[in-house]
Design a protein around this motif. Structure first.
Motif, short mmCIF file in Angstrom:
data_model
loop_
_atom_site.label_atom_id
_atom_site.label_comp_id
_atom_site.label_asym_id
_atom_site.label_seq_id
_atom_site.Cartn_x
_atom_site.Cartn_y
_atom_site.Cartn_z
N LEU A 99 0.88 -1.19 -0.30
CA LEU A 99 0.04 -0.10 -0.17
C LEU A 99 0.97 1.21 0.03
CD1 LEU A 99 -3.06 -0.94 2.54
CD2 LEU A 99 -2.85 -1.40 -0.04
N GLN A 100 2.09 1.05 0.76
CA GLN A 100 2.90 2.28 0.72
C GLN A 100 3.60 2.52 -0.59
OE1 GLN A 100 5.45 2.09 4.13
NE2 GLN A 100 5.11 4.26 4.37
N ASP A 133 3.32 5.78 -5.48
CA ASP A 133 3.16 5.80 -7.07
C ASP A 133 2.11 6.75 -7.70
OD1 ASP A 133 5.13 3.96 -7.52
OD2 ASP A 133 4.02 2.42 -7.61
N GLN A 134 1.49 7.43 -6.75
CA GLN A 134 0.57 8.37 -7.31
C GLN A 134 1.01 9.46 -8.08
OE1 GLN A 134 -2.66 9.63 -4.23
NE2 GLN A 134 -1.05 9.32 -2.99
N LYS A 135 0.16 9.84 -9.17
CA LYS A 135 0.64 10.80 -9.84
C LYS A 135 0.66 12.34 -8.94
CE LYS A 135 -1.19 9.22 -14.03
NZ LYS A 135 -2.53 9.13 -14.70
N VAL A 172 -0.07 15.88 -8.14
CA VAL A 172 -1.01 16.88 -8.82
C VAL A 172 -0.22 18.36 -8.65
CG1 VAL A 172 -3.64 17.74 -8.54
CG2 VAL A 172 -2.78 15.55 -7.53
N GLN A 173 -0.53 19.25 -9.56
CA GLN A 173 -0.18 20.50 -9.88
C GLN A 173 -0.55 21.30 -8.57
OE1 GLN A 173 -0.69 22.59 -13.24
NE2 GLN A 173 1.14 24.10 -12.61
N LEU A 174 0.50 21.95 -7.94
CA LEU A 174 0.08 22.90 -6.84
C LEU A 174 -0.39 24.04 -7.23
CD1 LEU A 174 3.43 22.50 -4.37
CD2 LEU A 174 0.94 21.69 -3.81
N LEU A 181 2.02 1.78 -3.42
CA LEU A 181 0.93 2.28 -4.22
C LEU A 181 0.82 3.77 -4.04
CD1 LEU A 181 -1.06 0.79 -5.98
CD2 LEU A 181 -2.58 0.62 -4.28
N TRP A 182 0.93 4.21 -2.82
CA TRP A 182 0.70 5.57 -2.27
C TRP A 182 1.88 6.52 -2.92
CZ3 TRP A 182 -2.89 8.33 -0.01
CH2 TRP A 182 -2.49 9.69 0.78
#
Lengths: 165, 197
Positions: free
Chosen positions: B7-8, B13-15, B17-19, B10-11
């Motif tokens: 799960l870590q 690997d998240q794309k 997001v633009q700030l 996977l976390w």
């Protein structure tokens, strides 16, 4: 507030913004709400920047503000965010990309945890160390280890439940 | 079943997001700070304006009856106390420290919302009753030169409005506010309990 503080603020935002945004995303399970929360966190960072004396690491200080801002955002009905998975399978089957779906399931699973558990587990997923999480949340390290053990189990069970669907 | 390290991964690997743009966040932060300060200034201005208005009114209009003075005094005191309560609430919210221990934050929030509940329900009703009482005292002299029939019409309309506002609108408002703040208080208590469990 002088130019120096503005520059300091911008540096903090560039460095910690992405981490705080993921923490907020873990808490809300929703990109738009996470963005609002991120802005809220940095509003508080700006308001309190002059009070930061460097007694703790700046990352711990910012995460503390982020955790408190998430808890502070209690407004109306139960603060359980539901992550909508219904449309996701069709979308990702056609794209033959399972990873995004798994990430969505993870967000869904986190959103089913209690508020404080969501924050703790998101900090852990962000690879914040146990002593730092203990310092951010002001939970004793021994108690935190017990809590984390339980949250990990809970999260895995909830994740498996949605993965089977 | 995936273990936590999966799960870590996977976390992570998240794309990303633009700030949001840092300058807009900074501008927002400055605006929030200004708005909060303005709120306090407005509340203090109301307090001062009420005092000035009452003093001026007493000087300009030559009232004779004690009931009129009593009515104006009651009106002024009610507005003053209620504005002071609102000012206290703004300061209470401003003083909530988001860099403190989360447990202290939760206790402060609980205290704030409990007080808000009291203000929005009981205190608002007391405010309404006192203001109406003040108006009744004030009108007793003001209405004297008005023909009797008009006096009756004014009193009937006023009483009808008062009863409608108190028993219908007031009750509805109280229920709505109580429910709203009670939900928040319950959530805070729930988080507090779970936090320490």
């Amino acid at each position: 507030m002088n130019q120096n503080q503005e520059q300091q603020f911008k540096d903090l935002y560039q460095k910690f913004g992405p981490k705080v945004q993921r923490l907020c995303l873990g808490y809300t399970g929703n990109t738009m709400e996470a963005e609002d929360l991120l802005q809220e966190v940095f509003v508080k960072v700006w308001q309190n920047l002059h009070t930061f004396r460097g007694d703790s690491q700046v990352s711990t200080w910012i995460y503390r503000i982020a955790v408190n801002t998430c808890l502070y955002q209690i407004r109306s009905s139960k603060n359980k965010k539901s992550v909508d998975l219904e449309k996701a399978p069709a979308l990702f089957e056609s794209e033959s990309d399972n990873k995004e779906l798994q990430i969505q399931i993870l967000h869904k699973a986190i959103s089913e945890l209690k508020e404080s558990d969501r924050l703790i587990i998101t900090l852990l997923l962000e690879e914040v160390s146990y002593p730092d999480i203990a310092q951010i949340t002001e939970i004793s390290e021994a108690n935190l280890r017990v809590k984390i053990h339980r949250i990990k189990q809970q999260l895995s069970i909830i994740y498996a439940k949605y993965e089977r669907l | 079943m995936k273990d936590f390290s999966d799960l870590q991964n996977l976390w992570s690997d998240q794309k990303s997001v633009q700030l949001p743009d840092v300058n807009s966040v900074l501008a927002d932060a400055k605006k929030v700070q200004r708005d909060l300060n303005s709120k306090i200034i407005i509340q203090i201005s109301i307090l001062i304006a009420v005092v000035i208005f009452i003093v001026a009114l007493m000087q300009v209009i030559p009232f004779k009856e004690a009931t009129t003075f009593l009515g104006i005094g009651l009106m002024a005191s009610t507005i003053l106390v209620f504005s002071a309560i609102r000012l206290y609430q703004v300061i209470q919210m401003k003083n909530i420290n988001l860099t403190s221990n989360p447990r202290i934050l939760l206790l402060d929030l609980e205290k704030y919302y409990k007080f808000q509940n009291l203000v929005n329900t009981r205190y608002t009703l007391i405010y309404f009753v006192l203001m109406n009482l003040a108006f009744v005292l004030y009108f007793s002299e003001v209405l004297q030169p008005v023909p009797f029939l008009y006096q009756v019409i004014i009193i009937v309309v006023y009483l009808a409005w008062m009863f409608f506002a108190y028993f219908y609108l007031g009750k509805k408002h109280k229920q709505k506010e109580q429910l709203k703040t009670q939900i928040i208080i319950d959530i805070i208590k729930d988080i507090e309990q779970h936090y320490d469990a």
